[in-house]
Design a protein around this motif. Structure first.
Motif, PDB file in Angstrom:
ATOM      1  N   THR A  41       0.777  -1.247   0.000  1.00  0.00           N
ATOM      2  CA  THR A  41       0.000   0.000   0.000  1.00  0.00           C
ATOM      3  C   THR A  41       0.808   1.298   0.000  1.00  0.00           C
ATOM      4  N   SER A  42       1.813   1.355  -0.827  1.00  0.00           N
ATOM      5  CA  SER A  42       2.567   2.585  -1.076  1.00  0.00           C
ATOM      6  C   SER A  42       2.697   3.405   0.191  1.00  0.00           C
ATOM      7  N   HIS A  45       4.435   8.088   2.833  1.00  0.00           N
ATOM      8  CA  HIS A  45       4.091   9.365   2.241  1.00  0.00           C
ATOM      9  C   HIS A  45       5.372  10.203   2.171  1.00  0.00           C
ATOM     10  N   GLY A  88       7.918  13.503  -6.466  1.00  0.00           N
ATOM     11  CA  GLY A  88       6.458  13.503  -6.530  1.00  0.00           C
ATOM     12  C   GLY A  88       5.831  13.831  -5.196  1.00  0.00           C
ATOM     13  N   PHE A  89       6.108  15.017  -4.716  1.00  0.00           N
ATOM     14  CA  PHE A  89       5.603  15.402  -3.408  1.00  0.00           C
ATOM     15  C   PHE A  89       4.279  16.162  -3.491  1.00  0.00           C
ATOM     16  N   THR A  90       3.386  15.840  -2.594  1.00  0.00           N
ATOM     17  CA  THR A  90       2.168  16.616  -2.399  1.00  0.00           C
ATOM     18  C   THR A  90       2.015  16.804  -0.895  1.00  0.00           C
ATOM     19  N   PRO A  91       1.750  18.007  -0.464  1.00  0.00           N
ATOM     20  CA  PRO A  91       1.625  18.220   0.978  1.00  0.00           C
ATOM     21  C   PRO A  91       0.499  17.383   1.578  1.00  0.00           C
ATOM     22  N   HIS A  92       0.698  16.951   2.769  1.00  0.00           N
ATOM     23  CA  HIS A  92      -0.343  16.232   3.494  1.00  0.00           C
ATOM     24  C   HIS A  92      -1.403  17.245   3.910  1.00  0.00           C
ATOM     25  N   ALA A  93      -2.585  17.072   3.374  1.00  0.00           N
ATOM     26  CA  ALA A  93      -3.637  18.065   3.559  1.00  0.00           C
ATOM     27  C   ALA A  93      -3.877  18.394   5.025  1.00  0.00           C
ATOM     28  N   HIS A  94      -3.978  17.379   5.839  1.00  0.00           N
ATOM     29  CA  HIS A  94      -4.361  17.637   7.218  1.00  0.00           C
ATOM     30  C   HIS A  94      -3.244  18.287   8.022  1.00  0.00           C
ATOM     31  N   ALA A  95      -2.041  17.880   7.731  1.00  0.00           N
ATOM     32  CA  ALA A  95      -0.914  18.507   8.429  1.00  0.00           C
ATOM     33  C   ALA A  95      -0.891  19.990   8.087  1.00  0.00           C
TER      34      ALA A  95
ATOM     35  N   HIS B  94      -8.710  18.187  11.617  1.00  0.00           N
ATOM     36  CA  HIS B  94      -7.430  17.952  10.955  1.00  0.00           C
ATOM     37  C   HIS B  94      -6.384  17.369  11.898  1.00  0.00           C
ATOM     38  N   LEU B  98      -4.694  13.884  11.191  1.00  0.00           N
ATOM     39  CA  LEU B  98      -3.243  13.812  11.047  1.00  0.00           C
ATOM     40  C   LEU B  98      -2.680  12.738  11.975  1.00  0.00           C
ATOM     41  N   ARG B 154      -2.060  11.383  -2.674  1.00  0.00           N
ATOM     42  CA  ARG B 154      -0.976  11.696  -1.759  1.00  0.00           C
ATOM     43  C   ARG B 154      -1.392  12.673  -0.670  1.00  0.00           C
ATOM     44  N   SER B 155      -2.351  13.512  -0.989  1.00  0.00           N
ATOM     45  CA  SER B 155      -2.715  14.564  -0.037  1.00  0.00           C
ATOM     46  C   SER B 155      -3.363  13.998   1.224  1.00  0.00           C
ATOM     47  N   ALA B 156      -3.848  12.773   1.122  1.00  0.00           N
ATOM     48  CA  ALA B 156      -4.507  12.142   2.268  1.00  0.00           C
ATOM     49  C   ALA B 156      -5.776  12.876   2.665  1.00  0.00           C
ATOM     50  N   LEU B 179      -1.407   1.800  -7.246  1.00  0.00           N
ATOM     51  CA  LEU B 179      -1.029   2.548  -6.050  1.00  0.00           C
ATOM     52  C   LEU B 179      -1.536   1.866  -4.779  1.00  0.00           C
ATOM     53  N   GLY B 180      -2.566   1.041  -4.952  1.00  0.00           N
ATOM     54  CA  GLY B 180      -3.182   0.433  -3.782  1.00  0.00           C
ATOM     55  C   GLY B 180      -4.087   1.395  -3.042  1.00  0.00           C
TER      56      GLY B 180
END
Lengths: 384, 384
Positions: A41-42, A45, A88-95, B94, B98, B154-156, B179-180
């Motif tokens: 499951t990749s 992050h 391939g970075f995307t910010p973690h939305a909740h963080a 959030h 998180l 990725r953004s979760a 990606l799973g």
DNA sequence: TTGAAAGCGTTACCAG
DNA sequence: CTGGTAACGCTTTCAA
């Protein structure tokens, strides 16, 4: 092939409000089976720290770059951007949202999941406005009890709320206002100080419709309105269209003929029949209701009255729905998609600090379709 | 009163795709004005730490209570609950997400914001399923480029995705699978190993419709289908209904009469006319299209052909829309709301770890309305 | 049964 | 211009 994998046969599920279905459930022994590998499951992050490490800078620098802050050397920016693209970075939305204190999300409170072919457009419009501004869009369909509304605000899930189905005095409005929680309305209250809204101008819409019918020669024009309890609750559209109708009739010296009905086909049909029983000389009907107005068509058909030759009909309705009617239903156009869009746009503008309160009350547009025509002069009691 | 506050007069805004509006903007000098006090935006969010302090316990204990963990003394639980109720605490969404690593949110990827009176029901159904399970519901209407889809995962932001408008080979499906990332489909691919879906059984639906028409005596039945490029792209519903139609015709020894058209009124009208020009002995039309089928009605009307006396019509459509047609449009019922609901339910079940993959293919229901009838035997070339 | 403390992945402040 | 580092509010080990 597929049949071979059937695990347990035929199950029964009570579908929502429609027919019952046959559901085939194919069980899969976890992890076995053909096809793709178990797939790890990749899990990891890619974080801002990974980027920092890979680019040999600090996390603060990466963060600055991500947020387009000015104080970063162009050369550094380039290098980091490259790494970001590679990994391939995307910010973690909740963080992000937790740290920044803003969600970049708006929510539409959709009163109930009752279908209407009409209010659905609010949703798509608002969603589009959100996506245009890179905001996330929540649709909330659960009934908003006082407690739930409070929880929604406190949860910080969303930065602002779009309210619809507004009453002249609306507890949700008072509550949010008192709380200082950002919101806008589709609809409006009796007092809208300091609150942005977009609303249909029901008074003027009805007035225009009636005036147009009068111009065509109609003198007996009824309004398919709402039951008393709806007025008592102070539901904006109902109150305003009734007032507009009564006032216009008074002005033009016409009798005000009101028929109450909830927004269901059954009630509208009944109201139509009652109307025609009591006022056989009726030549036009204005409906507050949207696509439910089809019940009026059916009722008239049942009495062998033709539209528009015998009775003209006009309603508040969206274009898409109006055109499904035969004859196409003349309308006080309800551009619901645009309403949703504007509401979303206003809310986001407000969140971004444009201090302006906007009151948008588009002038209603009459769309003349084939369901209205001059009354037949030959009818008994027809207009002069 | 309101007029006195008008700040700048009448502005012009190009509304989305509809008419232009008059927009009145009432400016408000920030902070001045009547009404409510400046309102100290209720700034301090009550946190778990506040609760802990007030109840004289540790944050861990409060957290345990909030998450219904077993190992807490009943007496403590009571006390803390009381404090929570008093202070009006709601977890910060959030922060919770998180820390917990799950969003408790699902998202529907709605391909485009084009209105259809039909697919909107997917939205409400899915939203209802989410709210029933206390999940948040995101509606995403922006076009999902490969990049954006990756970013979304990725953004979760969301724990899982509902995909619709599925093609037989769909890059989104392969991508998410690889990606799973958890997802379900409204629709299905050619190969659906390990993926849950709910889909209309277009083959059987068409077959049932054609068989029914044949039973009524029709022999010349056309399918209003899709243009070639849609098949080439492998759009599931198009391919499957065409296949079902062709196969059924072959089985019953009927000619297969296909007319291509995109889902717009203009193209459907044109296709209908072409159909009738080439096949004047046609007695029935099956439409793959939903509410756009109104264009068929209009085209027939334009040629003075009556429904159903001269031509029967049946389509894939929701109940609500079908009943606006006159005569009401017979249908292979499309319970879109239920589809949305089931998709949401399946996705959440999957997220909560029920290892089962579900393939739901309800048996299509024919709803016979007044747009179909036996063909007139008196028509030239009519059936025997 | 409870508490302390280490994250979760960002942002933002403050020194250098 | 850059790098530490303390929040943000919660969950979750690990000890006590």
């Amino acid at each position: 092939m597929r049949a071979a994998r059937l695990k347990y046969g035929v199950a029964f599920t009570p579908s929502l409000d429609i027919a019952c279905w046959i559901i085939k459930i194919f069980g899969i022994v976890a992890g076995s089976d053909t096809g793709h590998k178990p797939m790890a499951t990749s899990t990891h992050h890619v974080t801002i720290a990974d980027i920092a490490r890979a680019a040999s800078v600090s996390v603060s620098t990466v963060s600055r770059i991500l947020n387009n802050k000015p104080d970063v050397a162009e050369e550094t920016r380039q290098r980091v951007q490259t790494v970001i693209a590679e990994l391939g970075f995307t910010p973690h939305a909740h963080a992000q949202r937790l740290a920044a204190g803003r969600s970049r999300a708006i929510a539409l409170l959709f009163p109930d999941a009752q279908l209407s072919l009409m209010r659905e457009e609010f949703i798509l419009g608002a969603a589009k406005a959100a996506s245009d501004a890179s905001y996330a869009f929540y649709l909330i369909t659960s009934a908003p009890s006082r407690h739930q509304l409070a929880a929604l605000c406190r949860s910080a899930l969303t930065d602002g709320i779009i309210l619809m189905e507004i009453h002249l005095r609306d507890w949700r409005v008072s509550y949010l206002k008192r709380l200082g929680f950002p919101f806008v309305m589709i609809g409006r209250c009796a007092n809208n100080n300091g609150i942005s809204f977009i609303d249909m101008d029901f008074e003027r819409g009805i007035a225009q419709a009636v005036e147009h019918l009068v111009k065509l020669g109609h003198r007996k024009i009824a309004l398919l309105a709402s039951p008393d309890d709806v007025y008592e609750r102070g539901y904006g559209p109902a109150v305003r269209s009734r007032d507009g109708y009564v006032q216009t009739c008074a002005q033009l010296g016409l009798p005000a003929i009101l028929a109450p009905a909830n927004d269901t086909q059954a009630e509208l049909a009944e109201a139509t029949h009652m109307l025609l029983d009591r006022h056989p000389d009726l030549t036009a009907i204005v409906s507050m209701h949207g696509d439910t107005t089809i019940a009026v068509y059916r009722a008239l058909e049942a009495r062998n009255l033709r539209i528009p030759e015998d009775v003209s009909v006009i309603a508040f309705i969206t274009r898409r729905a109006a055109e499904l009617f035969t004859p196409p239903l003349a309308a006080i156009d309800f551009p619901a998609y645009d309403f949703g869009y504007q509401a979303g746009r206003m809310l986001i503008a407000q969140l971004q600090g444009s201090g302006n309160v906007e009151h948008i009350l588009p002038s209603p547009q009459l769309i003349l379709r084939r369901s209205i025509a001059p009354p037949r002069t030959s009818r008994p009691n027809g207009s002069a």
